[in-house]
Design a protein around this motif. Sequence first.
Motif, PDB file in Angstrom:
ATOM      1  N   LEU A 194       0.833  -1.395   0.017  1.00 34.30           N
ATOM      2  CA  LEU A 194      -0.050   0.128  -0.163  1.00 34.30           C
ATOM      3  C   LEU A 194       0.826   1.322  -0.030  1.00 34.30           C
ATOM      4  N   LYS A 201      -4.939   2.290  -6.710  1.00 31.86           N
ATOM      5  CA  LYS A 201      -5.550   2.645  -5.467  1.00 31.86           C
ATOM      6  C   LYS A 201      -7.223   2.084  -5.508  1.00 31.86           C
ATOM      7  N   ASP A 204      -7.167  -0.894  -3.294  1.00 29.03           N
ATOM      8  CA  ASP A 204      -6.783  -0.739  -1.863  1.00 29.03           C
ATOM      9  C   ASP A 204      -7.596  -1.305  -0.785  1.00 29.03           C
ATOM     10  N   LYS A 208      -6.601  -4.024   2.004  1.00 24.99           N
ATOM     11  CA  LYS A 208      -6.826  -3.748   3.344  1.00 24.99           C
ATOM     12  C   LYS A 208      -7.884  -5.082   4.117  1.00 24.99           C
TER      13      LYS A 208
END
Length: 350
Positions: A194, A201, A204, A208
């Motif tokens: 990240l 992105k 992301d 996560k």
Amino acid sequence: MTHRDTIERLIAQFGDQAAEAFLRAVDDIKNRVTLRVVVEKLERGDIPGAVEAIGLDPVAFERLESVLAEAYAAGGQAEVNNLPILRDPEGARVIFRFGTRNTIGEQELRQQSSELVTRIVEDQREAIRAALSDGLSEGRNPRSTALDVVGRVSRQTNRREGGVIGLTAPQERFVASARAELASGDPEALRHYLTRTRRDKRFDATVKKAIEAGKPVPADVATRIVGRYSDRLLELRGEIIARTETTGVLNKGREDAILQQVREGKVAAQAVKKGWRNARDRRVRDSHVVLHGQTVGLNESFISPATGAPIRYPGDPRAPASERVGCRCFLQMEVDYLASTVRRFRAEAA
């Protein structure tokens, strides 16, 4: 529009064309690969044969060489267009022209372009060898390994995307380590992914989620993520090549244009100074901040305060990579027309 504005416009114009030419060449190479042959070579453990089967042909980059030749000519023409109107003792206007055929400058440009393409191809060979070797040593099947190199066909575009063709060897290592991070299931490694500036992105949230679960990113999703990361590194590669080489050839064309007028007796060499101007922002190298405002003679070089290297002009291919890659500096030609023309010509008042 000032002369500097004109040169910056030309750098932007030919920079865009050079980047597009590079990316099109890579796309052409990817989409001409016969995947079956590459896979068969890998099944036999023949990595050199697999590299050759990919077809890294320097001819694919001919358009890039043509763009740089056009930028060289445009830089030289812009410089002669910036010269003032001069008249000889009989009142006839002195004509300044920049010719690029059969000149020392043209020969040097051809050699530089050839060396650039050779470096690009050799960079790719090294990157591809490393990726193929890693794939086999890690036990990935030959087809998957080959696709990781040449890219996978997009359903939307029907063209290959991702892969490592076109990347430098260090960039290929970035791709390999990103793939390892996503497959690790290690929260620390996933967090490191990240931090990658060129990542997409939009993925992301998926990464996560994997961090929270302490699990790897699903293999099919990881493949898409790595493919996007690779494509963005390729775009960066094209941008850097375009900016570096376009800056160099434009400034070379401008210097050669003045040298040509000197050889023809229209401008006196001792009346010409070259001034270094930088982009005046935080991205400028420290050494080029120091060089800003310095002047040298037409046949002299600037001296880098960082490396001690002579630099004929911003983007000079003879300078170390640390002085030229991504350079956005500007060469300002300063001509003392009174000193240059008192014996032969007279300047016409503006």
